[in-house]
Design a protein around this motif. Structure first.
Motif, mmCIF file in Angstrom:
data_model
loop_
_atom_site.group_PDB
_atom_site.id
_atom_site.type_symbol
_atom_site.label_atom_id
_atom_site.label_comp_id
_atom_site.label_asym_id
_atom_site.label_seq_id
_atom_site.Cartn_x
_atom_site.Cartn_y
_atom_site.Cartn_z
ATOM 1 N N ARG A 18 3.755 -0.597 -1.595
ATOM 2 C CA ARG A 18 3.664 -1.962 -2.147
ATOM 3 C C ARG A 18 4.888 -2.317 -2.976
ATOM 4 O O ARG A 18 5.116 -3.473 -3.284
ATOM 5 C CB ARG A 18 2.427 -2.081 -3.058
ATOM 6 C CG ARG A 18 1.136 -1.975 -2.312
ATOM 7 C CD ARG A 18 -0.037 -1.898 -3.255
ATOM 8 N NE ARG A 18 -0.046 -0.634 -4.008
ATOM 9 C CZ ARG A 18 -1.001 -0.259 -4.839
ATOM 10 N NH1 ARG A 18 -2.026 -1.048 -5.061
ATOM 11 N NH2 ARG A 18 -0.941 0.899 -5.458
ATOM 12 N N ASN A 19 5.655 -1.296 -3.376
ATOM 13 C CA ASN A 19 6.749 -1.510 -4.323
ATOM 14 C C ASN A 19 8.045 -1.859 -3.572
ATOM 15 O O ASN A 19 8.602 -1.023 -2.862
ATOM 16 C CB ASN A 19 6.930 -0.216 -5.137
ATOM 17 C CG ASN A 19 8.012 -0.352 -6.177
ATOM 18 O OD1 ASN A 19 8.792 -1.301 -6.154
ATOM 19 N ND2 ASN A 19 8.072 0.608 -7.084
ATOM 20 N N PRO A 20 8.534 -3.096 -3.720
ATOM 21 C CA PRO A 20 9.738 -3.487 -2.965
ATOM 22 C C PRO A 20 10.946 -2.615 -3.293
ATOM 23 O O PRO A 20 11.810 -2.406 -2.428
ATOM 24 C CB PRO A 20 9.987 -4.942 -3.392
ATOM 25 C CG PRO A 20 8.994 -5.280 -4.435
ATOM 26 C CD PRO A 20 8.002 -4.179 -4.567
ATOM 27 N N ASP A 21 11.002 -2.063 -4.509
ATOM 28 C CA ASP A 21 12.154 -1.214 -4.869
ATOM 29 C C ASP A 21 12.107 0.127 -4.137
ATOM 30 O O ASP A 21 13.112 0.832 -4.041
ATOM 31 C CB ASP A 21 12.190 -0.956 -6.384
ATOM 32 C CG ASP A 21 12.394 -2.257 -7.147
ATOM 33 O OD1 ASP A 21 12.982 -3.189 -6.560
ATOM 34 O OD2 ASP A 21 11.935 -2.351 -8.302
ATOM 35 N N VAL A 22 10.937 0.502 -3.656
ATOM 36 C CA VAL A 22 10.786 1.738 -2.883
ATOM 37 C C VAL A 22 10.895 1.417 -1.391
ATOM 38 O O VAL A 22 11.617 2.073 -0.635
ATOM 39 C CB VAL A 22 9.404 2.383 -3.187
ATOM 40 C CG1 VAL A 22 9.135 3.564 -2.271
ATOM 41 C CG2 VAL A 22 9.316 2.782 -4.652
ATOM 42 N N VAL A 48 -2.714 -3.234 -0.922
ATOM 43 C CA VAL A 48 -2.117 -2.272 0.031
ATOM 44 C C VAL A 48 -2.216 -2.810 1.459
ATOM 45 O O VAL A 48 -1.241 -2.768 2.221
ATOM 46 C CB VAL A 48 -2.799 -0.882 -0.050
ATOM 47 C CG1 VAL A 48 -2.093 0.101 0.892
ATOM 48 C CG2 VAL A 48 -2.792 -0.339 -1.459
ATOM 49 N N ASN A 49 -3.380 -3.329 1.820
ATOM 50 C CA ASN A 49 -3.607 -3.706 3.227
ATOM 51 C C ASN A 49 -2.941 -5.029 3.598
ATOM 52 O O ASN A 49 -2.614 -5.248 4.758
ATOM 53 C CB ASN A 49 -5.117 -3.812 3.516
ATOM 54 C CG ASN A 49 -5.830 -2.484 3.367
ATOM 55 O OD1 ASN A 49 -5.248 -1.517 2.914
ATOM 56 N ND2 ASN A 49 -7.105 -2.456 3.723
ATOM 57 N N LEU A 50 -2.762 -5.900 2.607
ATOM 58 C CA LEU A 50 -2.266 -7.238 2.932
ATOM 59 C C LEU A 50 -0.949 -7.557 2.219
ATOM 60 O O LEU A 50 0.052 -7.866 2.864
ATOM 61 C CB LEU A 50 -3.362 -8.255 2.558
ATOM 62 C CG LEU A 50 -3.115 -9.688 2.933
ATOM 63 C CD1 LEU A 50 -2.840 -9.844 4.417
ATOM 64 C CD2 LEU A 50 -4.339 -10.536 2.548
ATOM 65 N N ASP A 51 -0.938 -7.444 0.881
ATOM 66 C CA ASP A 51 0.276 -7.852 0.150
ATOM 67 C C ASP A 51 1.465 -6.976 0.538
ATOM 68 O O ASP A 51 2.598 -7.465 0.631
ATOM 69 C CB ASP A 51 0.045 -7.793 -1.370
ATOM 70 C CG ASP A 51 -1.078 -8.736 -1.805
ATOM 71 O OD1 ASP A 51 -1.403 -9.665 -1.038
ATOM 72 O OD2 ASP A 51 -1.648 -8.526 -2.890
ATOM 73 N N ALA A 52 1.231 -5.690 0.775
ATOM 74 C CA ALA A 52 2.345 -4.803 1.137
ATOM 75 C C ALA A 52 2.918 -5.188 2.503
ATOM 76 O O ALA A 52 4.116 -5.015 2.755
ATOM 77 C CB ALA A 52 1.887 -3.347 1.155
ATOM 78 N N ILE A 53 2.080 -5.716 3.393
ATOM 79 C CA ILE A 53 2.575 -6.161 4.708
ATOM 80 C C ILE A 53 3.437 -7.413 4.521
ATOM 81 O O ILE A 53 4.506 -7.555 5.124
ATOM 82 C CB ILE A 53 1.395 -6.428 5.683
ATOM 83 C CG1 ILE A 53 0.587 -5.145 5.915
ATOM 84 C CG2 ILE A 53 1.887 -7.032 6.999
ATOM 85 C CD1 ILE A 53 1.351 -4.014 6.584
ATOM 86 N N ARG A 54 2.976 -8.298 3.625
ATOM 87 C CA ARG A 54 3.772 -9.503 3.329
ATOM 88 C C ARG A 54 5.143 -9.091 2.784
ATOM 89 O O ARG A 54 6.174 -9.599 3.216
ATOM 90 C CB ARG A 54 2.999 -10.323 2.287
ATOM 91 C CG ARG A 54 3.345 -11.774 2.298
ATOM 92 C CD ARG A 54 2.409 -12.575 1.395
ATOM 93 N NE ARG A 54 1.223 -13.057 2.032
ATOM 94 C CZ ARG A 54 -0.017 -12.833 1.625
ATOM 95 N NH1 ARG A 54 -0.257 -12.099 0.566
ATOM 96 N NH2 ARG A 54 -1.041 -13.343 2.280
ATOM 97 N N THR A 55 5.149 -8.130 1.866
ATOM 98 C CA THR A 55 6.415 -7.650 1.279
ATOM 99 C C THR A 55 7.310 -7.060 2.370
ATOM 100 O O THR A 55 8.500 -7.351 2.432
ATOM 101 C CB THR A 55 6.119 -6.580 0.200
ATOM 102 O OG1 THR A 55 5.197 -7.133 -0.728
ATOM 103 C CG2 THR A 55 7.376 -6.132 -0.516
ATOM 104 N N LEU A 56 6.704 -6.246 3.229
ATOM 105 C CA LEU A 56 7.467 -5.623 4.322
ATOM 106 C C LEU A 56 8.128 -6.694 5.192
ATOM 107 O O LEU A 56 9.304 -6.596 5.546
ATOM 108 C CB LEU A 56 6.531 -4.749 5.169
ATOM 109 C CG LEU A 56 7.053 -4.311 6.537
ATOM 110 C CD1 LEU A 56 8.196 -3.322 6.379
ATOM 111 C CD2 LEU A 56 5.941 -3.685 7.377
#
Ligand SMILES: NC(=O)c1ccc[n+]([C@@H]2O[C@H](COP(=O)([O-])OP(=O)(O)OC[C@H]3O[C@@H](n4cnc5c(N)ncnc54)[C@H](O)[C@@H]3O)[C@@H](O)[C@H]2O)c1
Length: 309
Positions: free
Chosen positions: A57-61, A94-102
């Motif tokens: 979820r972390n854009p810096d990672v 994890v399931n949604l916001d992290a996909i948006r970030t990706l």
């Protein structure tokens, strides 16, 4: 290709990572090791394998780990309705916001192959679900996965697999999946108590899921922008039929039925896998192969829980 697999230390990911390396891909896994798992240890020697422990979820990672990738397979998720209901905020992030970030961070030429669940079809006891069947997800898990699939397809240069319930051995074993759970109970207790025994589900071996992703990488041009059900076409079975298949290999098994208990996803559907099969993809492992394999797993891992909740 150079692959980034988030959640690659999980049940599916730790099988897929090994198979992708065998096929000649270079694989970086980003995983927070939520289960303190050591499922990728046997791959550490491999020069084309790399591992980063971190939060997808972390854009810096995520940003730096994406840089070298030709394709991304985002498997990191809170998986299953019960696990998501324990921590809905984490499930959504994890399931949604992290996909948006990706999707914001990836370059347009970087391909995304998404793992959806076919539980997004909801309850369709009388119909065969194809990729055209409207989604009707019931649980938070189903809703987050369905929404994330929509984002991937909308963003372009992606595809989605709608996976049946997985079964089989993995270095990050899960016994909370229906076939794995039933075989483990049959082996340990010799008894299965079924609720909603007439509900039908579709199943697929974890190595066939990995093979579907590898097929998607190889045939990406013709599959791009589309969704594909991935399951065993001869394993659309009710829970009772599944229990009876297990009894063929565990003859002492007693099957009982209970009127209490419910599936939070209300999964009751038949699924057609014709679309991916029309492209030439075929599963390699039958349900009976998987049951035999799982009985060996039970002997190898006596009384170890390995559940997502
Ligand atoms: N197993 C199935 O039957 C099935 C069916 C349909 C779809 N899927 C999808 O396949 C994917 C993998 O499922 P699985 O069965 O391997 O589950 P799993 O729980 O074994 O794997 C999930 C992995 O994600 C990691 N993870 C969780 N949160 C993270 C975070 N914030 N950052 C980095 N890593 C994180 C965990 O450590 C774990 O390794 C999921 O997206 C799931 O929705 C699975």
């Amino acid at each position: 290709m150079r692959l980034l697999i988030t959640g690659g230390a999980g049940y599916i990911g730790s099988v897929l990572t090994g198979m992708a390396l065998e096929q000649g891909h270079a694989v970086t896994v980003l995983d927070d090791l939520s289960f303190q798992q050591d499922s990728l240890l046997s791959l550490a020697h491999h020069p084309r394998f790399d591992f980063l422990q971190g939060d997808a979820r972390n854009p810096d990672v995520l940003g730096p780990s994406l840089e070298q990738a030709d394709a991304v397979i985002p498997l990191a998720a809170l998986v299953g309705a019960p696990a998501c209901d324990v921590d809905p905020d984490r499930a959504t992030s994890v399931n949604l916001d992290a996909i948006r970030t990706l999707l914001e961070l990836r370059r347009p030429e970087q391909r995304v192959l998404f793992a959806n669940t076919n539980s997004g079809y909801g309850s369709h006891p009388d119909a065969v679900c194809t990729e055209e069947t409207p989604f009707a997800p019931i649980s938070l898990y189903g809703r987050t996965k369905v929404e994330a699939e929509g984002l991937v397809l909308e963003s372009g240069n992606g595809l989605a697999f709608r996976l049946a319930t997985a079964f089989g051995a993995s270095p990050r074993m899960r016994f909370d999946l229906l076939v794995n759970d039933f075989v483990e109970q049959a082996h340990r207790e010799g008894v299965l108590v079924l609720f909603e025994s007439g509900f039908q589900r579709n199943f697929i071996h974890v190595r066939d899921i990995a093979r579907a992703f590898l097929f998607g990488l190889e045939n990406f041009e013709s599959m791009e922008g589309q969704t594909f059900n991935v399951g065993l076409s001869d394993a659309n079975l009710t829970k009772l039929e599944l229990a009876e298949r297990i009894r063929r290999q565990v003859p002492r098994l007693k099957i009982l039925e209970s009127v209490t208990g419910r599936d939070p996803d209300k999964r009751d559907y038949l699924v057609s896998n014709d679309k991916i099969e029309s492209l030439g993809w075929r599963p390699s492992y039958s349900l009976d192969d998987g049951i035999a394999e799982l009985l060996k797993v039970c002997r190898l891992m006596p009384r170890r829980p390995y559940r997502n909740i």
